[in-house]
Scaffold this motif. Sequence first.
Motif, PDB file in Angstrom:
ATOM      1  N   LEU A  32       0.833  -1.092  -0.121  1.00  0.00           N
ATOM      2  CA  LEU A  32       0.083   0.196  -0.089  1.00  0.00           C
ATOM      3  C   LEU A  32       0.899   1.270  -0.074  1.00  0.00           C
ATOM      4  CD1 LEU A  32      -2.944  -1.012   2.444  1.00  0.00           C
ATOM      5  CD2 LEU A  32      -3.069  -0.566  -0.141  1.00  0.00           C
ATOM      6  N   LEU A  33       2.037   1.387   0.916  1.00  0.00           N
ATOM      7  CA  LEU A  33       2.736   2.312   0.662  1.00  0.00           C
ATOM      8  C   LEU A  33       3.591   2.500  -0.618  1.00  0.00           C
ATOM      9  CD1 LEU A  33       4.108   2.117   4.171  1.00  0.00           C
ATOM     10  CD2 LEU A  33       2.260   3.701   3.398  1.00  0.00           C
ATOM     11  N   GLY A  34       3.843   1.514  -1.265  1.00  0.00           N
ATOM     12  CA  GLY A  34       4.618   1.505  -2.575  1.00  0.00           C
ATOM     13  C   GLY A  34       3.963   1.805  -3.770  1.00  0.00           C
ATOM     14  N   LEU A  35       2.466   1.500  -3.662  1.00  0.00           N
ATOM     15  CA  LEU A  35       1.925   1.791  -4.749  1.00  0.00           C
ATOM     16  C   LEU A  35       1.753   3.305  -5.181  1.00  0.00           C
ATOM     17  CD1 LEU A  35      -1.291  -0.457  -4.454  1.00  0.00           C
ATOM     18  CD2 LEU A  35       0.416  -0.465  -6.023  1.00  0.00           C
ATOM     19  N   PRO A  36       1.681   4.155  -4.642  1.00  0.00           N
ATOM     20  CA  PRO A  36       1.749   5.622  -4.898  1.00  0.00           C
ATOM     21  C   PRO A  36       3.036   5.962  -5.638  1.00  0.00           C
ATOM     22  CG  PRO A  36       0.672   5.551  -2.800  1.00  0.00           C
ATOM     23  CD  PRO A  36       1.415   4.181  -3.126  1.00  0.00           C
ATOM     24  N   LEU A  37       4.185   5.409  -5.075  1.00  0.00           N
ATOM     25  CA  LEU A  37       5.475   5.792  -5.654  1.00  0.00           C
ATOM     26  C   LEU A  37       5.588   5.166  -7.116  1.00  0.00           C
ATOM     27  CD1 LEU A  37       8.339   6.728  -5.167  1.00  0.00           C
ATOM     28  CD2 LEU A  37       8.877   4.238  -4.160  1.00  0.00           C
ATOM     29  N   THR A  42       5.886   5.572 -12.896  1.00  0.00           N
ATOM     30  CA  THR A  42       5.157   5.011 -14.067  1.00  0.00           C
ATOM     31  C   THR A  42       4.741   6.453 -15.093  1.00  0.00           C
ATOM     32  OG1 THR A  42       4.266   2.997 -13.276  1.00  0.00           O
ATOM     33  CG2 THR A  42       3.103   3.699 -15.415  1.00  0.00           C
ATOM     34  N   LEU A  43       4.231   7.573 -14.255  1.00  0.00           N
ATOM     35  CA  LEU A  43       3.680   8.508 -14.954  1.00  0.00           C
ATOM     36  C   LEU A  43       5.035   9.458 -15.436  1.00  0.00           C
ATOM     37  CD1 LEU A  43       0.825   9.671 -12.860  1.00  0.00           C
ATOM     38  CD2 LEU A  43       0.707   8.805 -15.088  1.00  0.00           C
ATOM     39  N   VAL A  44       6.002   9.536 -14.879  1.00  0.00           N
ATOM     40  CA  VAL A  44       7.350  10.052 -15.068  1.00  0.00           C
ATOM     41  C   VAL A  44       7.632   9.466 -16.299  1.00  0.00           C
ATOM     42  CG1 VAL A  44       9.524  10.603 -14.407  1.00  0.00           C
ATOM     43  CG2 VAL A  44       7.702  11.110 -12.767  1.00  0.00           C
ATOM     44  N   CYS A  51       7.933  12.761 -24.696  1.00  0.00           N
ATOM     45  CA  CYS A  51       8.477  13.775 -24.800  1.00  0.00           C
ATOM     46  C   CYS A  51       9.711  13.446 -25.855  1.00  0.00           C
ATOM     47  CB  CYS A  51       9.121  14.544 -23.640  1.00  0.00           C
ATOM     48  SG  CYS A  51       7.564  15.272 -22.786  1.00  0.00           S
ATOM     49  N   TRP A  52      10.590  12.395 -25.406  1.00  0.00           N
ATOM     50  CA  TRP A  52      11.907  12.256 -26.101  1.00  0.00           C
ATOM     51  C   TRP A  52      11.434  11.374 -27.540  1.00  0.00           C
ATOM     52  CZ3 TRP A  52      16.388  14.173 -25.117  1.00  0.00           C
ATOM     53  CH2 TRP A  52      16.434  14.941 -24.078  1.00  0.00           C
ATOM     54  N   SER A  53      10.391  10.842 -27.564  1.00  0.00           N
ATOM     55  CA  SER A  53      10.214   9.944 -29.018  1.00  0.00           C
ATOM     56  C   SER A  53       9.472  10.657 -29.847  1.00  0.00           C
ATOM     57  CB  SER A  53       9.313   8.730 -28.361  1.00  0.00           C
ATOM     58  OG  SER A  53       8.236   9.202 -28.043  1.00  0.00           O
TER      59      SER A  53
END
Length: 98
Positions: A32-37, A42-44, A51-53
């Motif tokens: 549960l604490l790792g999911l937001p990270l 993943t979004l980053v 942006c790079w492709s």
Amino acid sequence: MERISAFFSSMWDTILVKHQEGIFNTICLGILLGLPLLVLLTLVFICCHCCWSRPGKGSRPPEQSRGKKKRRKKDEEDLWISAQPKLLQMEKRPSLPV
């Protein structure tokens, strides 16, 4: 500032209590604490990849995508599925006399 410190202190106490209750609770807390990270990473990654492709305005397109279509070899078959089923095609054939 004291309220923020009290909040994190109570969160840490909750984590310690759940850890002492058993390994299952520890695993669940870790997930549960790792999911937001994981979602943030993943979004980053997706944003950076997009942006790079992306091709730049000044760059030339590759040679193959300039409007020249790849010519098919004469030996190559056309693999498109016909619009008519085989049953309709069989009706058009003349039948042999019996």
